[in-house]
Design an enzyme around this catalytic site. Structure first.
Site, short mmCIF file in Angstrom:
data_model
loop_
_atom_site.label_atom_id
_atom_site.label_comp_id
_atom_site.label_asym_id
_atom_site.label_seq_id
_atom_site.Cartn_x
_atom_site.Cartn_y
_atom_site.Cartn_z
N HIS A 1 41.30 44.70 24.81
CA HIS A 1 40.10 45.47 24.99
C HIS A 1 40.23 46.86 25.11
O HIS A 1 39.84 47.39 26.05
CB HIS A 1 39.35 44.91 26.22
CG HIS A 1 37.81 44.97 25.85
ND1 HIS A 1 36.97 45.99 26.28
CD2 HIS A 1 37.05 44.13 25.23
CE1 HIS A 1 35.71 45.74 26.10
NE2 HIS A 1 35.63 44.62 25.42
N ILE B 1 38.82 50.27 26.75
CA ILE B 1 37.36 50.27 27.33
C ILE B 1 37.31 49.25 28.44
O ILE B 1 37.53 47.98 27.73
CB ILE B 1 36.38 50.26 26.26
CG1 ILE B 1 36.60 51.48 25.26
CG2 ILE B 1 35.13 50.39 27.06
CD1 ILE B 1 35.59 51.69 24.17
N GLY C 1 32.27 45.33 29.78
CA GLY C 1 31.04 45.73 30.45
C GLY C 1 30.84 44.51 31.45
O GLY C 1 30.28 44.70 32.79
N VAL C 2 31.10 43.21 31.26
CA VAL C 2 31.12 42.18 32.12
C VAL C 2 31.94 42.18 33.42
O VAL C 2 31.52 41.97 34.53
CB VAL C 2 31.46 40.87 31.43
CG1 VAL C 2 32.77 40.78 31.20
CG2 VAL C 2 31.06 39.70 32.35
N GLU D 1 30.71 42.72 37.23
CA GLU D 1 31.56 41.97 38.29
C GLU D 1 31.96 43.01 39.42
O GLU D 1 31.87 42.50 40.53
CB GLU D 1 32.86 41.26 37.56
CG GLU D 1 33.67 40.61 38.68
CD GLU D 1 33.06 39.42 39.29
OE1 GLU D 1 33.74 39.21 40.64
OE2 GLU D 1 32.08 38.85 39.03
#
Length: 160
Positions: A61, A67, A70-71, A75
């Protein structure tokens, strides 16, 4: 840091990784809080995630343009909230877990790349003994990277 009168029961911190691990059940590679800079009981927490190129998720990723997903930023904010809840409710060592119930209004404003210190700022919006609501922000050098509101439930771990 707020004084004890302003902070209710008081402020604690900084907390090192040992104290973070005592408050959370997460372990590598899912432990996303490295340090707590400031924790005001019953109010707020400021924590740090040191984002390094060694993070497993950067392998895919994205290759050539790493990067942080986002998840995982959300978290990390939730884990900071978990520490805030455990410390504020006196649950350290109780075996209770903090579970996500809802995520609302998640917005991602700036990519989180290797080599940054991601500051996680979370505050209670509503606090009850078994359900808490939080507002969280993740920043890099004072610039907003992500924000979200979320709800969590405090409960016993699932039975084996």
């Amino acid at each position: 840091m707020a004084d004890a009168d302003e902070a209710g029961r008081g402020a604690i911190g900084p907390l090192d990784i040992g104290r973070v691990m005592a408050a959370l059940p997460h372990r590598y590679p899912m432990l996303l809080v490295d340090r707590v800079e400031d924790l005001i009981l019953d109010r707020s927490i400021t924590a740090i995630k040191a984002v390094t190129i060694n993070e497993q998720f950067f392998q895919g990723h994205f290759p050539g343009r790493p990067i942080m997903p986002g998840v995982l930023i959300v978290e990390a904010m939730a884990q900071a909230a978990g520490i805030l809840a455990v410390e504020s409710l006196g649950l350290a060592g109780s075996g209770k877990l903090v579970y996500f119930m809802a995520i609302d209004g998640a917005k991602f404003r700036k990519p989180v790349e290797p080599g940054v210190l991601l500051k996680l700022e979370v505050e209670f919006v509503q606090k009850r003994s078994s359900v808490c609501k939080f507002a969280g922000r993740a920043t890099i050098d004072g610039q907003l990277a992500a924000e979200a509101n979320f709800t969590a439930m405090i409960a016993d771990p699932p039975k084996a």
